[in-house]
Motif scaffolding. Structure first.
Motif, PDB file in Angstrom:
ATOM      1  N   ASP A  44      -4.062   2.127  -6.751  1.00  0.00           N
ATOM      2  CA  ASP A  44      -3.562   3.302  -7.493  1.00  0.00           C
ATOM      3  C   ASP A  44      -4.723   4.407  -7.534  1.00  0.00           C
ATOM      4  O   ASP A  44      -5.755   4.343  -7.415  1.00  0.00           O
ATOM      5  CB  ASP A  44      -3.694   2.846  -9.202  1.00  0.00           C
ATOM      6  CG  ASP A  44      -2.686   1.514  -9.488  1.00  0.00           C
ATOM      7  OD1 ASP A  44      -1.916   1.307  -8.489  1.00  0.00           O
ATOM      8  OD2 ASP A  44      -2.953   0.817 -10.339  1.00  0.00           O
TER       9      ASP A  44
ATOM     10  N   ARG B 176      -4.870  -3.198  -8.167  1.00  0.00           N
ATOM     11  CA  ARG B 176      -4.286  -4.066  -9.219  1.00  0.00           C
ATOM     12  C   ARG B 176      -3.590  -5.034  -8.474  1.00  0.00           C
ATOM     13  O   ARG B 176      -3.168  -5.173  -7.512  1.00  0.00           O
ATOM     14  CB  ARG B 176      -3.081  -2.760  -9.637  1.00  0.00           C
ATOM     15  CG  ARG B 176      -2.076  -2.586  -8.846  1.00  0.00           C
ATOM     16  CD  ARG B 176      -0.664  -2.373  -9.347  1.00  0.00           C
ATOM     17  NE  ARG B 176      -0.814  -1.182 -10.442  1.00  0.00           N
ATOM     18  CZ  ARG B 176       0.030  -0.951 -11.343  1.00  0.00           C
ATOM     19  NH1 ARG B 176       1.001  -1.576 -11.608  1.00  0.00           N
ATOM     20  NH2 ARG B 176      -0.227   0.375 -11.944  1.00  0.00           N
TER      21      ARG B 176
ATOM     22  N   LYS C 215      -5.083  -4.000 -13.460  1.00  0.00           N
ATOM     23  CA  LYS C 215      -5.102  -2.784 -12.692  1.00  0.00           C
ATOM     24  C   LYS C 215      -6.231  -1.963 -13.268  1.00  0.00           C
ATOM     25  O   LYS C 215      -7.035  -2.294 -14.371  1.00  0.00           O
ATOM     26  CB  LYS C 215      -3.993  -2.159 -12.847  1.00  0.00           C
ATOM     27  CG  LYS C 215      -3.523  -1.662 -14.316  1.00  0.00           C
ATOM     28  CD  LYS C 215      -2.184  -0.730 -14.380  1.00  0.00           C
ATOM     29  CE  LYS C 215      -1.823  -0.002 -15.643  1.00  0.00           C
ATOM     30  NZ  LYS C 215      -0.879   0.724 -15.738  1.00  0.00           N
TER      31      LYS C 215
ATOM     32  N   THR D  99       0.460   4.132  -8.059  1.00  0.00           N
ATOM     33  CA  THR D  99       0.468   2.987  -7.007  1.00  0.00           C
ATOM     34  C   THR D  99       0.966   3.844  -5.837  1.00  0.00           C
ATOM     35  O   THR D  99       2.208   4.211  -5.477  1.00  0.00           O
ATOM     36  CB  THR D  99       1.164   1.717  -6.904  1.00  0.00           C
ATOM     37  OG1 THR D  99       0.908   0.805  -8.384  1.00  0.00           O
ATOM     38  CG2 THR D  99       0.832   0.874  -5.851  1.00  0.00           C
TER      39      THR D  99
ATOM     40  N   TRP E 115       0.452  -0.090  -1.228  1.00  0.00           N
ATOM     41  CA  TRP E 115       0.358  -1.886  -1.510  1.00  0.00           C
ATOM     42  C   TRP E 115       0.560  -2.476  -0.264  1.00  0.00           C
ATOM     43  O   TRP E 115       0.991  -1.881   0.803  1.00  0.00           O
ATOM     44  CB  TRP E 115       1.419  -1.896  -2.446  1.00  0.00           C
ATOM     45  CG  TRP E 115       2.763  -1.240  -1.903  1.00  0.00           C
ATOM     46  CD1 TRP E 115       3.814  -1.725  -1.118  1.00  0.00           C
ATOM     47  CD2 TRP E 115       3.600  -0.118  -2.513  1.00  0.00           C
ATOM     48  NE1 TRP E 115       4.695  -0.890  -1.103  1.00  0.00           N
ATOM     49  CE2 TRP E 115       4.667   0.322  -1.802  1.00  0.00           C
ATOM     50  CE3 TRP E 115       2.882   0.972  -3.316  1.00  0.00           C
ATOM     51  CZ2 TRP E 115       5.537   1.228  -2.100  1.00  0.00           C
ATOM     52  CZ3 TRP E 115       3.839   2.026  -3.504  1.00  0.00           C
ATOM     53  CH2 TRP E 115       5.127   2.115  -3.073  1.00  0.00           C
TER      54      TRP E 115
END
Length: 282
Positions: free
Chosen positions: A196, A227, A254, A202, A205
């Motif tokens: 993040d 997170r 997170k 975010t 990922w």
């Protein structure tokens, strides 16, 4: 020397094959092919082929020898000698009809790829494989429904992290951690992680498979927080040291700072939920 003395010698020189010898013996005996056919019960066509030494017209090698021996008996020639001579001619014909030996070459050397071309193909293949690996890393996206569920869970159940639980010993250990110590994330089982930005969005990922190791880039350490929704499936090490779980099991966490000192303080101050033991009988 007269012409009569020369003719027989020239006639003898003209006899080069067994068929000529049989024909001359037949003619000397005043016999026709029909006469020999009657005596031997061999067709005139086959007898004519023997006289021409054209054995390809006969049924087979065994028949050639047998017919020649029968012909020899009919014209009073030694059949064993004629049979041996015919067999020798058959062998000579078979040897002469064999193809000439040529050295086998599996391929034309001029058509083989040069060393430069081979190395070029290898390098191109490696570059393509590397490009695919980078694309695979950047393009892996988690299921949108999973992200939405995790965000809702964060809004409903997230509790602010506090540094009050950190003990003086923990703070001293965090201070001893080098600021540039490598931060490594290892999947203990399949686990989704996100990075993040400062606003909590975010930006990046990925999913770690069981046993997959990912070293967090220095730029990520400074710009992003971590997170995940399965903390127990993620192993975090700082400078090779396992700092423990970053949150309770099966709980979305997170805003976890990726800075080495912060990770040591955070994991030491967060306690995983302990399941209740069995109630005593009584």
């Amino acid at each position: 020397m007269t012409d009569e003395d020369v003719a027989p010698e020239q006639g003898e020189l003209a006899i080069t094959r067994t068929g000529d010898r049989l024909r001359l013996a037949r003619e000397a005996a005043g016999l026709s092919l029909a006469d020999v056919a009657t005596r031997t019960r061999i067709t005139q066509r086959h007898l004519a082929a023997i006289e021409k030494s054209d054995f390809s017209e006969l049924p087979g090698r065994t028949y050639v020898t047998g017919f020649a021996r029968a012909y020899a008996r009919a014209v009073d020639l030694p059949e064993a000698e004629i049979g041996a001579a015919v067999r020798q001619e058959l062998e000579d014909d078979e040897y002469g009809s064999r193809p000439l030996y040529e050295a086998y070459e599996p391929t034309d050397p001029a058509r083989l790829p040069t060393a430069r071309l081979t190395w070029t193909l290898v390098i191109v293949t490696l570059l393509l494989a590397s490009a695919y690996g980078v694309w695979r890393f950047l393009s892996v996206e988690p299921d949108e429904a999973l992200i939405a569920a995790q965000n809702r869970a964060a809004d409903e159940s997230e509790a602010p992290q506090s540094d009050a639980a950190a003990t003086p010993a923990t703070k001293a250990g965090a201070a001893a951690v080098a600021a540039n110590a490598p931060v490594v994330l290892t999947g203990l089982s399949e686990v989704w992680i996100g990075f993040d930005d400062a606003t909590g969005k975010t930006e990046n990922w990925r999913t770690l498979e069981a046993g997959e190791v990912y070293q967090v880039p220095p730029a990520y350490i400074e710009q992003f927080t971590l997170r995940t929704s399965i903390p127990q499936a993620l192993k975090v090490t700082v400078g090779g040291r396992d700092v423990g779980s970053i949150g309770p099991a099966d709980t979305l966490v997170k805003g976890v700072s990726l800075k080495p000192a912060d990770l040591v303080t955070h994991t030491a101050g967060s306690g995983a939920a302990t399941p209740a033991g069995p109630r005593p009988k009584g």
